[in-house]
Scaffold this active site. Structure first.
Site, PDB file in Angstrom:
ATOM      1  N   GLU A   1      -4.675  -6.951   2.460  1.00 30.08           N
ATOM      2  CA  GLU A   1      -3.478  -7.651   2.957  1.00 30.08           C
ATOM      3  C   GLU A   1      -3.443  -9.118   2.540  1.00 30.08           C
ATOM      4  OE1 GLU A   1      -5.092  -5.345   4.653  1.00 30.08           O
ATOM      5  OE2 GLU A   1      -3.521  -3.874   5.021  1.00 30.08           O
TER       6      GLU A   1
ATOM      7  N   GLU B   1       0.831  -1.202   0.000  1.00 35.15           N
ATOM      8  CA  GLU B   1       0.000   0.000   0.000  1.00 35.15           C
ATOM      9  C   GLU B   1       0.872   1.262   0.000  1.00 35.15           C
ATOM     10  OE1 GLU B   1      -2.588  -0.784   3.401  1.00 35.15           O
ATOM     11  OE2 GLU B   1      -2.878  -2.791   2.571  1.00 35.15           O
TER      12      GLU B   1
ATOM     13  N   HIS C   1      -0.873  -0.019  16.260  1.00 37.49           N
ATOM     14  CA  HIS C   1       0.245   0.428  15.421  1.00 37.49           C
ATOM     15  C   HIS C   1       1.575   0.289  16.155  1.00 37.49           C
ATOM     16  CE1 HIS C   1      -3.070   2.360  13.220  1.00 37.49           C
ATOM     17  NE2 HIS C   1      -2.250   2.395  12.190  1.00 37.49           N
TER      18      HIS C   1
ATOM     19  N   LEU D   1      -6.135  -1.704   0.065  1.00 32.54           N
ATOM     20  CA  LEU D   1      -6.024  -2.273   1.419  1.00 32.54           C
ATOM     21  C   LEU D   1      -6.517  -3.710   1.376  1.00 32.54           C
ATOM     22  CD1 LEU D   1      -6.397   0.897   1.891  1.00 32.54           C
ATOM     23  CD2 LEU D   1      -7.157   0.269   4.157  1.00 32.54           C
TER      24      LEU D   1
END
Ligand SMILES: Cc1ncc(C[n+]2csc(CCOP(=O)(O)OP(=O)(O)O)c2C)c(N)n1
Ligand SMILES: [Mg+2]
Lengths: 327, 329
Positions: B65, B34, B134, B63
């Site tokens: 994965e 991405e 994250h 998006l």
């Protein structure tokens, strides 16, 4: 459409081979000679025979759990040793994966069989890469994934169709809609009972095909593959069909439904009628073909049973390329 | 071997050099992920490569994965050498099935008929207020998966050499890039070279205690070692570099020499790399050990957002020092 008699008879033989394979396998499974789980493709022979007829050894297909038939046909057609699919299901050293894969993981790249993945539909993502490699190398090959109606519930369905569309990849989606995912009816499990309704938004051709009519299936696969090979991107075929196998616990569908599909819509019976209608072969001719095929399958079963088990020490081989397992 | 000229480079620049070299050397190498194209990736690792190699070999994806890894594996089955970027390691659950059931088992379950030589680069680790989704260290999620290779550099020079080695390797590699290391600088040799996989490095030699660490914690361990040196404690720091399959030999040799071991990783303590290393050291070096092995790891919590909370749960220099003191008693 009407197929010429030679093609039709070849397909009839292939369909018979699938059915005899599955019935023979089921018999041995019930006797305890085949480990693991068993899903059969009986009732869906026309779809598999049509795909096997058009896919070349240089193409790729990802078979699903009901695809012993196409696996055996590809093995037989391109290498002449269909018995190695049988041996794989018996867990023998002579199997195509030396007994490491079994019914749900048989593969042989030399015949275009890129292997089943028993996490249903995972290869909807993998097929993209095979197609991408063909595209990047300028090869006119087709990467086909065979998926059930239930498998379409996976998120990968969207990711795959979307990426195939934006990159115009040479993917053939062969969706075998047999009405159920284990016990879940297709119309209850999805927003539409016609899977093409879910696929159309991606903007490439989608067709509903009578999956029990070998001529229709053969014709549709031919059309789809020609489109893909010409560089036009992906194609989606939804084969409407029905699986004879119920649940492991038994039959769950209504007697009327079972009767309709087994008696009125049996793909082998329908093919037989088409052949006889052409007036070139007799019922005895077809019975001879059936007997030949059954004898061949019995020979495959004998081969599998007589084959050695794998060397247990092989269980630790090929975990990594080039490295031994240390722990 | 002639000594190559080195330059000072950041970790990100070193990775970028490795990708550029790999792309130039082998037409089968391509990248997908991405925003890795014109934008150069969230962290700038692929910067400039799209302009140089074009759309076909530096592929921006949606998006998706699972599709990114699926496409990687499928193309690798035909001999391509994909380098996929999963923007944050936390998102790897989206393609966990593709990695665990496909990439890792492909070679085995199909009896060696296919290989899946993919590299999955991904940014991991905390310390910057990234919050629960994250910041994670995901090596433990893959430690129990035979067939997967986990590579985790701690220096710019290793980042480059290990990435080139990973791209050349025939196995599926998850290449962990700790975000706190992206901006660090180090001497990086020019041109092509590889750093061997499955080979730990002795980041600092010592004689009293062995600290086995990965990624950011290698730096924390080195800082701890410098501090304890003032107290006369000689700390050997082993940078594991490949987490799976790991170099037990180098670790065990060091522990046999020092007789004391601290294992340090940023991930939660339970069921992780530190647990695995400590079990192996216990099994193999029991009679050499002067003290029980100490684990330095994250607390058993998700990663909270506020920096004070995050600092509280993640291990750093102080926790490594405490670990060393506990085995020196
Ligand atoms: C991801 C995943 N979920 C669930 C299963 C268990 N399972 C095996 S077959 C099956 C039904 C599949 O239905 P469908 O795709 O329609 O194929 P069919 O059996 O009808 O041919 C399920 C749920 C699985 N193997 N993989
Ligand atoms: Mg179904």
């Amino acid at each position: 459409m009407t197929l010429d008699i030679e093609t039709l008879v070849d397909l009839y033989r292939d369909m018979w081979l699938i059915r005899a394979f599955e019935f023979g396998l089921e018999r041995e499974f019930k006797k305890g000679n085949v480990p693991g789980m068993l899903h059969t493709g009986v009732g869906q022979e026309a779809t598999q025979a049509a795909l096997a007829a058009h896919l070349q050894a240089s193409d790729a297909f990802f078979p699903d759990h009901r695809c012993h038939g196409i696996n055996a046909l590809a093995q037989e057609k391109h290498q002449g040793d269909g018995e190695r699919i049988m041996a794989e299901l018996f867990g023998r050293a002579t199997g195509v994966c030396s007994g490491k894969g079994g019914s749900l993981h048989s593969a042989n790249p030399k015949v275009g069989n890129f292997g089943d993945n028993a996490v249903e539909g995972s290869y909807m993502a993998t097929v993209l890469g095979v197609a991408l490699a063909y595209q990047m190398r300028g090869q006119p090959n087709v990467a086909c994934c065979i998926i059930g109606d239930g498998t379409v519930g996976r998120g990968e369905f969207h990711e795959s169709l979307n990426m195939a569309a934006i990159w115009k990849l040479p993917v053939l989606y062969a969706c075998v809609n047999n009405g159920y995912a284990i016990s879940m009816p297709v119309g209850k499990g999805h927003a539409s009972a016609d899977i093409v309704d879910l696929a159309r938004g991606y903007g490439f051709p989608c067709e509903i095909v009578d999956g029990n009519d070998i001529e229709a299936a053969y014709d549709a696969v031919q059309r789809a593959i020609a489109h893909i090979r010409a560089g036009n991107g992906p194609y989606f075929l939804e084969f409407k069909t029905w699986r004879w196998q119920g649940l492991f616990s038994g039959e769950f569908r209504s007697p009327e439904e079972v009767k309709y599909w087994k008696e009125d819509r049996d793909p082998l019976k329908l093919a037989r009628e088409k052949i006889l209608a052409q007036g070139k072969l007799s019922a005895e001719d077809l019975e001879r073909i059936e007997a030949e095929v059954k004898a061949e399958i019995e020979a495959w079963i004998d081969f599998a049973k007589a084959s050695p088990m794998p060397d247990p020490a092989k269980a630790t081989a090929d975990v990594y390329v080039g490295w031994e397992v240390t722990a | 071997m002639t000594q190559a000229t080195t330059r000072t480079r950041t970790f990100v620049q070193a990775l970028n050099e490795a990708l550029d070299i790999a792309m130039a050397r082998d037409p089968n190498v391509y990248m997908l992920g991405e925003d890795i194209g014109e934008m150069g990736g969230d962290f700038g690792v692929t910067r400039g490569l799209w302009a140089k190699y074009g759309d076909a070999r530096v592929r921006d994806t949606p998006l998706s994965e699972a599709a990114i890894i699926g496409a990687s594996v499928g193309s690798a089955m035909l001999g391509m050498r994909p380098v996929a970027e999963i923007m944050f390691a936390d998102f790897i659950g989206e393609c966990y099935d593709q990695l665990v059931n496909n990439a890792a088992k492909m070679h085995y379950m199909f009896d060696g008929q296919f290989k899946a030589p993919i590299v999955v680069r991904t940014a991991c680790g905390g310390g910057f207020g990234g919050g629960p989704h994250h910041s994670q260290s995901v090596e433990g999620w893959f430690l129990n998966v035979p067939g997967i290779v986990l590579v985790a550099p701690s220096t710019p020079a290793d980042a480059k050499g290990l990435l080139l080695a990973s791209i050349e390797n025939d196995n599926p590699v998850i290449f962990l890039e700790h975000k706190a290391l992206y901006r660090i600088k180090g001497e990086v040799p020019e041109g092509y070279y590889t750093t061997p996989l499955r080979k730990a490095a002795v980041a600092r030699a010592g004689s009293d205690v062995t600290v086995v660490a990965t990624m950011k914690l290698v730096h924390e361990a080195l800082a701890a070692a410098a501090e304890l040196e003032k107290e006369g404690v000689s700390v050997e720091v082993i940078d594991l570099r490949t987490i799976r399959p790991y170099d037990a030999e180098t670790v065990l040799e060091s522990v046999r020499k020092t007789g004391r071991a601290v294992v340090a990783n940023e991930a939660p303590k339970i069921g992780g790399l530190a647990a695995e290393l400590s079990a192996t050291i216990g099994e193999e070096c029991f009679h050499d050990l002067k003290a029980p092995v100490a684990r330095v790891a994250g607390l058993d919590t998700p990663i909270p957002f506020s920096l004070v909370l995050e600092k509280y749960i993640l291990p750093g220099k102080e926790e490594v020092i405490a670990g060393i003191r506990s085995v020196m008693k």
